[in-house]
Design a protein around this motif. Structure first.
Motif, PDB file in Angstrom:
ATOM      1  N   ALA A  48       0.830  -1.202   0.000  1.00 45.98           N
ATOM      2  CA  ALA A  48       0.000   0.000   0.000  1.00 45.98           C
ATOM      3  C   ALA A  48       0.867   1.256   0.000  1.00 45.98           C
ATOM      4  O   ALA A  48       0.558   2.244  -0.684  1.00 45.98           O
ATOM      5  CB  ALA A  48      -0.915   0.002   1.222  1.00 45.98           C
ATOM      6  N   ASP A  49       1.951   1.206   0.750  1.00 49.75           N
ATOM      7  CA  ASP A  49       2.886   2.333   0.765  1.00 49.75           C
ATOM      8  C   ASP A  49       3.493   2.529  -0.624  1.00 49.75           C
ATOM      9  O   ASP A  49       3.683   3.660  -1.086  1.00 49.75           O
ATOM     10  CB  ASP A  49       3.984   2.058   1.801  1.00 49.75           C
ATOM     11  N   GLY A  50       3.785   1.429  -1.308  1.00 48.50           N
ATOM     12  CA  GLY A  50       4.315   1.522  -2.663  1.00 48.50           C
ATOM     13  C   GLY A  50       3.309   2.106  -3.634  1.00 48.50           C
ATOM     14  O   GLY A  50       3.654   2.916  -4.505  1.00 48.50           O
ATOM     15  N   VAL A  51       2.042   1.700  -3.483  1.00 42.74           N
ATOM     16  CA  VAL A  51       0.982   2.268  -4.326  1.00 42.74           C
ATOM     17  C   VAL A  51       0.879   3.773  -4.088  1.00 42.74           C
ATOM     18  O   VAL A  51       0.721   4.555  -5.030  1.00 42.74           O
ATOM     19  CB  VAL A  51      -0.359   1.574  -4.032  1.00 42.74           C
ATOM     20  N   THR A 131      13.947   4.404   1.583  1.00 43.57           N
ATOM     21  CA  THR A 131      12.892   5.168   0.915  1.00 43.57           C
ATOM     22  C   THR A 131      12.384   6.297   1.809  1.00 43.57           C
ATOM     23  O   THR A 131      11.985   7.357   1.318  1.00 43.57           O
ATOM     24  CB  THR A 131      11.719   4.259   0.519  1.00 43.57           C
ATOM     25  N   LEU A 132      12.420   6.058   3.118  1.00 45.05           N
ATOM     26  CA  LEU A 132      12.006   7.112   4.050  1.00 45.05           C
ATOM     27  C   LEU A 132      12.931   8.328   3.935  1.00 45.05           C
ATOM     28  O   LEU A 132      12.466   9.477   3.889  1.00 45.05           O
ATOM     29  CB  LEU A 132      12.034   6.571   5.488  1.00 45.05           C
ATOM     30  N   SER A 163       2.946  13.143   3.393  1.00 47.04           N
ATOM     31  CA  SER A 163       2.074  12.073   3.884  1.00 47.04           C
ATOM     32  C   SER A 163       2.723  10.718   3.648  1.00 47.04           C
ATOM     33  O   SER A 163       2.520   9.773   4.416  1.00 47.04           O
ATOM     34  CB  SER A 163       0.711  12.140   3.192  1.00 47.04           C
ATOM     35  N   ASP A 164       3.508  10.613   2.586  1.00 46.14           N
ATOM     36  CA  ASP A 164       4.213   9.365   2.309  1.00 46.14           C
ATOM     37  C   ASP A 164       5.251   9.078   3.389  1.00 46.14           C
ATOM     38  O   ASP A 164       5.517   7.917   3.720  1.00 46.14           O
ATOM     39  CB  ASP A 164       4.888   9.458   0.932  1.00 46.14           C
ATOM     40  N   THR A 168       5.265   5.701   5.582  1.00 44.54           N
ATOM     41  CA  THR A 168       6.434   4.825   5.694  1.00 44.54           C
ATOM     42  C   THR A 168       6.808   4.588   7.152  1.00 44.54           C
ATOM     43  O   THR A 168       7.179   3.470   7.542  1.00 44.54           O
ATOM     44  CB  THR A 168       7.626   5.427   4.925  1.00 44.54           C
ATOM     45  N   LEU A 169       6.714   5.628   7.965  1.00 44.12           N
ATOM     46  CA  LEU A 169       6.988   5.458   9.402  1.00 44.12           C
ATOM     47  C   LEU A 169       6.006   4.465  10.025  1.00 44.12           C
ATOM     48  O   LEU A 169       6.398   3.603  10.827  1.00 44.12           O
ATOM     49  CB  LEU A 169       6.892   6.805  10.117  1.00 44.12           C
ATOM     50  N   ALA A 170       4.737   4.591   9.648  1.00 40.60           N
ATOM     51  CA  ALA A 170       3.736   3.674  10.179  1.00 40.60           C
ATOM     52  C   ALA A 170       3.999   2.248   9.723  1.00 40.60           C
ATOM     53  O   ALA A 170       3.857   1.291  10.494  1.00 40.60           O
ATOM     54  CB  ALA A 170       2.341   4.119   9.733  1.00 40.60           C
ATOM     55  N   VAL A 171       4.405   2.092   8.480  1.00 45.90           N
ATOM     56  CA  VAL A 171       4.692   0.764   7.949  1.00 45.90           C
ATOM     57  C   VAL A 171       5.898   0.149   8.660  1.00 45.90           C
ATOM     58  O   VAL A 171       5.907  -1.049   8.979  1.00 45.90           O
ATOM     59  CB  VAL A 171       4.936   0.830   6.431  1.00 45.90           C
ATOM     60  N   LEU A 172       6.917   0.960   8.919  1.00 45.98           N
ATOM     61  CA  LEU A 172       8.068   0.457   9.673  1.00 45.98           C
ATOM     62  C   LEU A 172       7.641  -0.013  11.060  1.00 45.98           C
ATOM     63  O   LEU A 172       8.130  -1.034  11.568  1.00 45.98           O
ATOM     64  CB  LEU A 172       9.133   1.552   9.781  1.00 45.98           C
TER      65      LEU A 172
END
Length: 307
Positions: A48-51, A131-132, A163-164, A168-172
């Motif tokens: 989802a982060d990639g999208v 990427t972050l 927002s990205d 990314t922080l949330a995904v980590l």
């Protein structure tokens, strides 16, 4: 009445396009890395982060196309120029984010309902950290250039890219929880990302709609007070209207003056009003001053009452 110098506007739009082109490359490089590793690890949050990052790149393409139109000088069909195409592009960014929200929601529910278990590896974690850092650099550069060039498109896209960073922080964080034995964290964090993205979309759409719907850019009362107090000869000021974008504001207003002034004197006073407004509000690029003899409004009111 002063208008924006055509050559400076063309140069400004060229710089905006250059910034967008550079950021497009960075966004799609980041998107490819996230999507590939998201699929490899079966992680809804990473995919989802990639999208989200891929849509960042898509918004850059949209911006480049829009800026090629916005750079055109004023013509017979567009006497105020083509600047609003930039606002249309900002609105398009908001719509793209809306599409991303639907995909994020689908992936989050799929992860939660089907109990998908992503595989977290050191390599994937390293890619996400990399990427972050790229996103942080991109959003900082784009925000600074947006402020420097007074571009609502760059500022909107910078907020989108920011927002990205949050995503990314949330995904980590979700990756850390999954590695600790909480697989549903992947879907939960994806839903949280959805809320963040929704807020960004609302802010971008609100700004673009404000420009396109000619929302007032200057406080009418402040303008009236400024002119009646600081421009000798202006007896009163009314019907102040303003519109445009942050860096290109158009104003028209009415002033009442001594009815015994000659046409030349009234014209000089209108020039003084224009100069004072542009000194106080540098974003004002075009001023239309309607000069009326003092007392005309009162006479009109009296005649209406007697009728």
């Amino acid at each position: 009445m002063r208008r924006v110098d055509a050559s400076s506007l063309i140069e400004r739009n060229r710089k905006v396009r250059n910034v967008l082109a550079a950021i497009l490359v960075a966004n799609w490089a980041v998107a490819v890395a996230k999507i590939v590793f998201g699929w490899m690890s079966d992680s809804a949050a990473v995919t989802a982060d990639g999208v989200h990052s891929f849509i960042d790149g898509g918004s850059n393409v949209l911006g480049l196309v829009a800026m090629s139109v916005a750079a055109r000088p004023a013509d017979e069909d567009h006497p105020y120029g083509h600047g609003k195409f930039e606002a249309l592009a900002s609105l398009g960014i908001g719509m793209l984010i809306g599409v991303a929200m639907l995909e994020l929601g689908r992936m989050a529910l799929d992860s939660l309902l089907h109990d998908r278990h992503p595989t977290v590896t050191p390599l994937m974690a390293g890619v996400m950290v990399g990427t972050l850092l790229v996103n942080l650099a991109v959003t900082t550069l784009e925000r600074k250039q947006g402020e420097k060039l007074q571009s609502p498109l760059l500022l909107a896209d910078a907020r989108h890219t920011l927002s990205d960073v949050g995503v990314t922080l949330a995904v980590l964080g979700s990756m850390g929880l999954v590695s600790l034995g909480f697989p549903k964290a992947d879907g939960i964090v994806t839903l949280a990302v959805l809320v963040v993205v929704a807020r960004v979309a609302w802010g971008i759409v609100k700004q673009a709609v404000g420009i396109l719907s000619d929302t007032a850019r200057l406080d009418p009362q402040k303008v009236m007070n400024l002119l009646t107090r600081q421009v000798p000869g202006v007896r009163s000021c009314r019907d102040v209207r303003s519109r445009g974008m942050e860096g290109t504001v158009y104003v028209d207003l009415k002033i009442e003056v001594d009815p015994l002034l000659t046409t030349a004197q009234a014209h000089e006073l209108a020039d003084a009003v224009e100069a004072r407004l542009q000194a106080e509000f540098p974003e004002v690029v075009d001023v239309v001053v309607h000069v009326e003899p003092g007392g005309s409004s009162q006479r009109a009111l009296a005649s209406t009452t007697s009728a």
